[in-house]
Design a protein around this motif. Structure first.
Motif, PDB file in Angstrom:
ATOM      1  N   ASN A 233      69.898 129.400  50.173  1.00  0.00           N
ATOM      2  CA  ASN A 233      69.550 129.882  51.587  1.00  0.00           C
ATOM      3  C   ASN A 233      67.622 129.539  51.313  1.00  0.00           C
ATOM      4  N   ARG A 234      66.576 129.814  51.773  1.00  0.00           N
ATOM      5  CA  ARG A 234      64.916 129.814  51.766  1.00  0.00           C
ATOM      6  C   ARG A 234      64.774 130.455  50.469  1.00  0.00           C
ATOM      7  N   ASN A 235      65.910 131.588  50.438  1.00  0.00           N
ATOM      8  CA  ASN A 235      65.039 132.647  48.853  1.00  0.00           C
ATOM      9  C   ASN A 235      65.955 132.348  48.365  1.00  0.00           C
ATOM     10  N   LEU A 236      67.145 131.937  48.146  1.00  0.00           N
ATOM     11  CA  LEU A 236      67.697 132.352  46.664  1.00  0.00           C
ATOM     12  C   LEU A 236      68.100 130.481  46.374  1.00  0.00           C
ATOM     13  N   LYS A 237      68.400 130.522  45.415  1.00  0.00           N
ATOM     14  CA  LYS A 237      68.398 128.823  44.267  1.00  0.00           C
ATOM     15  C   LYS A 237      69.218 129.166  43.057  1.00  0.00           C
ATOM     16  N   LEU A 238      70.115 128.638  42.999  1.00  0.00           N
ATOM     17  CA  LEU A 238      70.869 128.654  41.393  1.00  0.00           C
ATOM     18  C   LEU A 238      71.166 127.204  41.625  1.00  0.00           C
ATOM     19  N   GLY A 239      71.025 127.436  39.801  1.00  0.00           N
ATOM     20  CA  GLY A 239      71.319 125.944  39.025  1.00  0.00           C
ATOM     21  C   GLY A 239      72.391 125.876  37.494  1.00  0.00           C
ATOM     22  N   LEU A 240      72.891 124.847  37.753  1.00  0.00           N
ATOM     23  CA  LEU A 240      74.124 125.073  36.809  1.00  0.00           C
ATOM     24  C   LEU A 240      73.641 124.147  36.585  1.00  0.00           C
ATOM     25  N   LYS A 241      74.158 123.976  34.658  1.00  0.00           N
ATOM     26  CA  LYS A 241      74.157 122.279  33.936  1.00  0.00           C
ATOM     27  C   LYS A 241      74.970 122.778  32.820  1.00  0.00           C
ATOM     28  N   ALA A 242      75.618 122.106  32.178  1.00  0.00           N
ATOM     29  CA  ALA A 242      76.792 121.465  31.069  1.00  0.00           C
ATOM     30  C   ALA A 242      77.201 120.551  30.709  1.00  0.00           C
ATOM     31  N   ASP A 243      77.138 119.802  28.892  1.00  0.00           N
ATOM     32  CA  ASP A 243      76.686 119.486  28.097  1.00  0.00           C
ATOM     33  C   ASP A 243      78.127 118.980  27.180  1.00  0.00           C
ATOM     34  N   PHE A 244      78.586 118.746  26.778  1.00  0.00           N
ATOM     35  CA  PHE A 244      79.683 118.387  26.055  1.00  0.00           C
ATOM     36  C   PHE A 244      79.807 117.094  25.350  1.00  0.00           C
ATOM     37  N   PHE A 245      79.223 117.730  23.669  1.00  0.00           N
ATOM     38  CA  PHE A 245      79.558 116.363  22.656  1.00  0.00           C
ATOM     39  C   PHE A 245      80.566 115.793  21.357  1.00  0.00           C
ATOM     40  N   ALA A 246      80.467 114.850  21.569  1.00  0.00           N
ATOM     41  CA  ALA A 246      81.137 114.933  19.642  1.00  0.00           C
ATOM     42  C   ALA A 246      80.766 113.998  19.452  1.00  0.00           C
ATOM     43  N   TYR A 247      81.183 113.873  17.537  1.00  0.00           N
ATOM     44  CA  TYR A 247      79.677 113.048  16.512  1.00  0.00           C
ATOM     45  C   TYR A 247      80.406 112.557  16.378  1.00  0.00           C
ATOM     46  N   SER A 248      80.120 111.281  15.306  1.00  0.00           N
ATOM     47  CA  SER A 248      80.612 110.657  14.636  1.00  0.00           C
ATOM     48  C   SER A 248      79.378 110.267  13.477  1.00  0.00           C
ATOM     49  N   THR A 249      79.506 111.042  12.247  1.00  0.00           N
ATOM     50  CA  THR A 249      78.576 110.344  11.451  1.00  0.00           C
ATOM     51  C   THR A 249      78.906 109.305   9.636  1.00  0.00           C
ATOM     52  N   ASP A 250      77.766 108.419   9.101  1.00  0.00           N
ATOM     53  CA  ASP A 250      78.653 107.390   8.516  1.00  0.00           C
ATOM     54  C   ASP A 250      78.336 107.873   6.853  1.00  0.00           C
ATOM     55  N   ASN A 251      77.227 108.455   7.392  1.00  0.00           N
ATOM     56  CA  ASN A 251      77.287 109.152   5.702  1.00  0.00           C
ATOM     57  C   ASN A 251      77.195 110.415   5.342  1.00  0.00           C
ATOM     58  N   GLU A 252      77.032 111.016   6.182  1.00  0.00           N
ATOM     59  CA  GLU A 252      76.563 112.535   6.103  1.00  0.00           C
ATOM     60  C   GLU A 252      78.623 112.890   6.473  1.00  0.00           C
ATOM     61  N   SER A 253      78.386 114.347   5.861  1.00  0.00           N
ATOM     62  CA  SER A 253      80.048 114.665   6.174  1.00  0.00           C
ATOM     63  C   SER A 253      79.841 115.358   7.514  1.00  0.00           C
ATOM     64  N   GLU A 254      78.752 116.436   7.776  1.00  0.00           N
ATOM     65  CA  GLU A 254      78.682 115.987   9.670  1.00  0.00           C
ATOM     66  C   GLU A 254      77.612 116.351   9.949  1.00  0.00           C
ATOM     67  N   ALA A 255      77.481 116.056  11.356  1.00  0.00           N
ATOM     68  CA  ALA A 255      76.194 115.507  12.256  1.00  0.00           C
ATOM     69  C   ALA A 255      75.526 117.414  12.743  1.00  0.00           C
ATOM     70  N   TRP A 256      74.682 117.299  11.415  1.00  0.00           N
ATOM     71  CA  TRP A 256      74.131 118.771  10.708  1.00  0.00           C
ATOM     72  C   TRP A 256      73.407 119.267  11.909  1.00  0.00           C
ATOM     73  N   ASN A 257      73.486 120.482  12.247  1.00  0.00           N
ATOM     74  CA  ASN A 257      73.096 121.528  13.475  1.00  0.00           C
ATOM     75  C   ASN A 257      72.602 120.580  14.697  1.00  0.00           C
ATOM     76  N   LEU A 258      73.260 120.128  15.189  1.00  0.00           N
ATOM     77  CA  LEU A 258      74.112 119.713  16.373  1.00  0.00           C
ATOM     78  C   LEU A 258      75.650 120.188  17.419  1.00  0.00           C
ATOM     79  N   PRO A 259      74.929 120.971  18.357  1.00  0.00           N
ATOM     80  CA  PRO A 259      75.697 121.742  18.685  1.00  0.00           C
ATOM     81  C   PRO A 259      76.434 120.647  19.732  1.00  0.00           C
ATOM     82  N   SER A 260      78.067 121.679  20.110  1.00  0.00           N
ATOM     83  CA  SER A 260      79.512 120.684  20.473  1.00  0.00           C
ATOM     84  C   SER A 260      78.464 120.901  22.192  1.00  0.00           C
TER      85      SER A 260
END
Length: 577
Positions: free
Chosen positions: A449-476
């Motif tokens: 309504n005029r006084n109540l607002k809601l927001g929702l957001k979500a993202d999913f990730f999948a990574y592939s690297t060439d040299n490093e064993s992991e995509a360091w510190n990137l969230p899934s």
């Protein structure tokens, strides 16, 4: 003539008298015969006379109907009638919200937290304005199970002057920042309270300044131009200078709409040493970009066709390279505002800098390798629109290919004679790798309504690297939920919930002298926050906040737990000069 009339009258009288006498004679001789009925009469329906629906006309001449035309003769008539004026129903109007040009806010909380903010804006004349912004956030620390100091300070100041003229408007601004953080994340159990390293001074101070301006034109081929110079450094002898400028223009050619943007970006800096080598670490990059675009619009289709061209020169290695990227976007209104399809494929040369790295991860060591990221392409498709007047949505899928993408990786421990306080496995470096990323996400916005607002957001990730064993510190997975509620004229409230999924980082599997490394998984975490406030009047309001409601000492970075539940209360004052 009179003689003839006399004879006719005598004749008529004689005829009438004879007729009367004949009737009297017949009545005197009426016979009384007997009539015998042989068979009674029984009428049937078939004996009835049927009237035809379309009767036959016996007229010698059948006439056709004539078309009748009606004509109205109108004459103007002077009227002296005057209608009474209508009177609208009286509607109770809400008192308009008073808007102020300036505000100041101050809050105090546990962990010795101070949060201050002020925004000032003053009109010197109808065309000139001067303004400023100040923010300060600090805490004295006190995180559980931390061996070293964990206090921090973060102060920013910005001032600006703007002028708006008939043909153009322009603004100049300058700013300053001062930040202090500590490398308090000593890896345990390698170190404990009895270790000499528990007495380390791990303070790291950043400072920076900027000066720049922007200008926009009206009724001109040139639209906007920006220029900015930044200096950034720290208390470990690091220094970085960056100059950037861009100008955009609309260029009509033979009734075709073309736009173009020219970009210049120079970065140069140095660190006193490398992480494992006591030698000066210098870097420098200069690039020029040009991005022309043609826009095609037909009915519900909008199509931008363009290309981005970059020339890069590494000033330290004296190497140059030329890059070409696609710059294509499209949108199509499938069902007006209800369903809009969009997509594109873009790319670009991303200028990495020491300042940008420290603002994302303040625990990096002043020994980084700085080089640009080559985002070869970012291809995406999606849908967006409105379900109703108060519900909007967006979903998108994307695939990115990036060369020399920067990843934060936990620094190793210098077991033999460490020289600096960040060499105990309590800092992070930046490594580069070719990374491919698949992303799927969406967001939903609801105005209940005029006084109540809601927001929702979500993202999913999948990574592939060439040299490093992991995509360091990137969230899934990442997600957020936001709520803003105006309870009544005086009370207001809000809440936010953030989620960051699992990440990978480097960790020791064996210790000195045979050191080997593996990876560890940092748990995902929720961070829930809420606030409530009360408007005492148009100018003065009070508020209270609580952060990390679940009191999770989660680790945003390896070995760096955050503060538990945090309470803050304060007041805000709005005013005009």
């Amino acid at each position: 003539m009179r003689k003839h009339i006399h004879k006719i009258i005598i004749l008529l009288i004689s005829f009438q008298v004879g007729n009367i006498s004949a009737q009297e004679r017949d009545s005197d001789t009426l016979k009384t015969d007997v009539i015998q009925v042989v068979k009674p009469y029984a009428p049937t329906i078939s004996d009835a006379f049927k009237v035809k629906e379309l009767p036959n006309l016996d007229d010698d001449v059948t006439t056709t109907k004539k078309t009748i035309e009606y004509n109205i003769f109108s004459f103007p008539v002077a009227s002296t009638f005057t209608p009474a004026k209508g009177k609208a129903a009286v509607v109770d109007k809400e008192k308009p919200v008073k808007l102020y040009d300036n505000y100041a806010s101050l809050g105090l909380g546990n962990y010795g937290t101070i949060l201050g903010e002020a925004y000032l804006n003053y009109a010197l004349s109808k065309t000139d304005k001067v303004g400023g912004y100040f923010s300060h956030h600090s805490s004295q620390g006190g995180i559980d199970d931390v061996l070293l100091d964990d206090y921090f300070y973060n102060t920013n100041l910005n001032v600006n002057f703007s002028r708006k003229e008939r043909d153009m408007s322009w603004q100049v601004e300058g700013g300053f920042k001062h930040q202090v953080f500590n490398w308090y994340g000593l890896p345990q159990p390698y170190y404990n309270e009895t270790s000499p390293e528990a007495q380390l001074g791990v303070s790291h101070t950043y400072y920076g300044g900027n000066l720049g301006g922007e200008i926009s034109f009206n009724d001109s081929y040139f639209k906007t131009a920006n220029v900015m110079f930044r200096h950034f450094g720290d208390n470990y002898g690091s220094g970085e200078n960056r100059f950037s400028a861009d100008i955009s223009a609309d260029i009509p050619i033979a009734d075709l709409d073309f736009s173009a943007k020219l970009m210049i970006d120079y970065l140069g800096g140095s660190f006193e040493r490398f992480y494992n080598l006591d030698a000066e670490n210098k870097y420098g990059n200069f690039n020029i970009g040009f991005a022309p675009t043609y826009r095609f619009i037909k009915d519900d289709l909008t199509l931008d066709l363009g290309v981005s061209l970059y020339y890069l020169n590494d000033t330290e290695s004296s190497e140059s390279k030329f890059y070409v990227y696609p710059n294509i976007t499209a949108s199509y209104r499938v069902v007006d505002e209800v369903l809009i399809a969009f997509g594109g494929i873009k790319g670009g040369l991303i200028q990495n800098s020491y300042e940008n790295f420290t603002q994302e991860n303040m625990f990096v060591s002043p020994t980084l390798l700085i080089t640009p990221t080559d985002q070869q392409y970012n291809a995406y498709v999606g849908l967006k629109g409105k379900v109703s007047s108060n519900v909007s949505y967006s979903v998108q899928a994307a695939y990115l290919a990036e060369s020399n993408k920067a990843l934060y990786k936990h620094n190793e421990i210098e077991f033999v004679n460490p020289d600096e306080s960040y060499q105990y496995g309590n800092s992070f470096s930046v490594v580069y790798d070719d990374v491919s990323t698949f992303n799927f996400g969406g967001e939903l916005s609801v105005d209940v309504n005029r006084n109540l607002k809601l927001g929702l957001k979500a993202d999913f990730f999948a990574y592939s690297t060439d040299n490093e064993s992991e995509a360091w510190n990137l969230p899934s997975i990442t997600g957020s939920l936001l709520m803003d509620y105006q309870i009544d004229e005086h009370w207001f409230a809000g809440a936010s919930l953030f989620y960051v999924g699992e990440r990978k980082d480097q960790v020791y599997e064996t210790t000195f002298p045979l050191v080997t490394y593996g990876s560890t998984t940092l748990d995902g975490y929720f961070d829930a926050n809420a606030h409530v406030g009360y408007h005492i009047n148009d100018k003065f309001s009070v508020f209270a906040k609580v952060n990390n409601i679940a009191s999770q000492n989660y680790q945003r970075w390896l070995n760096y737990p955050v503060q538990g539940i945090q309470f803050l209360a304060g007041a805000t004052y709005k005013f005009d000069f």
